[in-house]
Design a protein around this motif. Structure first.
Motif, mmCIF file in Angstrom:
data_model
loop_
_atom_site.group_PDB
_atom_site.id
_atom_site.type_symbol
_atom_site.label_atom_id
_atom_site.label_comp_id
_atom_site.label_asym_id
_atom_site.label_seq_id
_atom_site.Cartn_x
_atom_site.Cartn_y
_atom_site.Cartn_z
ATOM 1 N N TYR A 132 0.945 -1.111 -0.066
ATOM 2 C CA TYR A 132 0.128 0.046 0.082
ATOM 3 C C TYR A 132 0.743 1.260 0.063
ATOM 4 N N SER A 133 0.400 2.286 -0.878
ATOM 5 C CA SER A 133 1.274 3.746 -0.623
ATOM 6 C C SER A 133 0.033 4.728 -0.860
ATOM 7 N N TYR A 134 0.101 5.714 -0.263
ATOM 8 C CA TYR A 134 -0.820 6.575 -0.640
ATOM 9 C C TYR A 134 -0.284 8.241 -0.144
ATOM 10 N N SER A 135 -0.344 9.075 -1.105
ATOM 11 C CA SER A 135 0.112 10.422 -0.843
ATOM 12 C C SER A 135 -1.423 11.452 -0.747
ATOM 13 N N ASP A 146 -11.423 9.246 4.194
ATOM 14 C CA ASP A 146 -10.573 8.573 5.476
ATOM 15 C C ASP A 146 -11.002 7.273 5.400
ATOM 16 N N GLU A 147 -12.237 6.870 5.423
ATOM 17 C CA GLU A 147 -12.675 5.670 5.474
ATOM 18 C C GLU A 147 -12.373 4.679 4.413
ATOM 19 N N ALA A 148 -12.371 5.171 3.327
ATOM 20 C CA ALA A 148 -11.724 4.208 2.030
ATOM 21 C C ALA A 148 -10.411 4.038 2.288
ATOM 22 N N ILE A 153 -5.921 0.148 3.744
ATOM 23 C CA ILE A 153 -4.816 -0.224 4.506
ATOM 24 C C ILE A 153 -5.068 -1.654 5.012
ATOM 25 N N ASN A 154 -6.119 -1.892 5.437
ATOM 26 C CA ASN A 154 -6.527 -3.133 6.337
ATOM 27 C C ASN A 154 -6.602 -4.175 5.292
ATOM 28 N N GLU A 155 -7.230 -3.989 4.015
ATOM 29 C CA GLU A 155 -7.584 -5.118 3.353
ATOM 30 C C GLU A 155 -6.167 -5.592 2.497
ATOM 31 N N SER A 182 -5.116 -2.383 11.692
ATOM 32 C CA SER A 182 -4.609 -3.378 12.314
ATOM 33 C C SER A 182 -3.247 -3.605 12.067
ATOM 34 N N THR A 183 -2.417 -2.649 11.923
ATOM 35 C CA THR A 183 -1.116 -2.413 11.851
ATOM 36 C C THR A 183 -0.024 -1.488 12.798
#
Length: 250
Positions: A132-135, A146-148, A153-155, A182-183
């Motif tokens: 996962y990576s997100y800017s 934010d929910e998405a 991240i979890n998935e 969960s990380t």
């Protein structure tokens, strides 16, 4: 875990190896944890801002990132204390994650910085699993956005999430998402820019004598000078004042 206080803020006297062991144990168990690398700026934010003090109560581990904190811990009974900073922690953990096939993620940084960061780390650690990576945009995310990202991240199965939003934004983000993700979340600040190659890191000898902050101010005075001179002189004053109080009470 032994903890200590510097100007009222918890700082854990841990080595780099101990820090990595704690984080890996949490990651393997898929625990949602918050790890902060503390410097003078973070300590003074904690001293000045009640809401930030509340934020930092969510931290599971606070390492001494800045050399002034390392020196103070040594004087307070931990002679073997070493610096455990965000950039070093990022590299060490990515190396171990690649070896143990632990999925990692990155949240923060400008798009071009994030792309270069991931590319450089994959070149250095070919087996690294970047799940996962997100800017994020500079504006606050909407609740739906934010929910998405939380779901993403979890998935993705991320076990180690490196957060590079800068202080105090990254600490507030991690505290707000603790229990939702969960990380293990690690606030590593400038590590994104350093390992992307967008900002040159201070030479090792400058780091050892505790002047990396001044090197960074010289490299980017427009952004960092005001912050540095707002916090560093006051930090020194408060440390000296508290030291004199303790001496007078003996």
């Amino acid at each position: 875990m032994i903890s200590n206080r510097i100007l009222g803020m918890r700082v854990d006297p841990v080595t780099l190896e101990e820090t990595i062991n704690h984080i890996l144990a949490w990651a393997v168990e898929r625990q949602g944890r918050m790890v902060c690398a503390a410097d003078v700026h973070l300590v003074m934010r904690h001293r000045d801002e009640a809401d930030f003090r509340e934020t930092m109560t969510q931290a599971d581990l606070v390492t001494p990132d800045g050399m002034p904190l390392v020196w103070l811990l040594r004087r307070q009974g931990f002679p073997g204390q070493e610096r455990v900073c965000g950039p070093d922690l990022t590299l060490e953990l990515c190396g171990v994650a690649a070896e143990k096939e632990i999925p990692v993620g990155f949240y923060g940084g400008r798009p071009e910085v994030l792309q270069a960061l991931v590319s450089n780390l994959r070149s250095q650690f070919p087996s690294l699993m970047v799940a996962y990576s997100y800017s994020p945009p500079f504006r606050p995310l909407t609740a739906a956005e934010d929910e998405a990202e939380t779901i993403a991240i979890n998935e993705a199965g991320v076990r180690l999430l490196f957060v590079g939003l800068g202080c105090p934004k990254q600490e507030r983000w991690m505290a707000a998402h603790k229990g939702q993700i969960s990380t293990v979340m690690l606030g590593v600040g400038a590590a994104f820019d350093f390992h992307a190659g967008s900002i040159r890191r201070a030479p090792s000898w400058v780091q050892r004598i505790g002047l990396e902050w001044l090197f960074r101010v010289g490299a980017d005075p427009k952004r960092l000078a005001k912050r540095a001179f707002q916090y560093y002189p006051r930090f020194i004053w408060h440390v000296m004042t508290e030291g004199l109080k303790r001496t007078g009470n003996r």
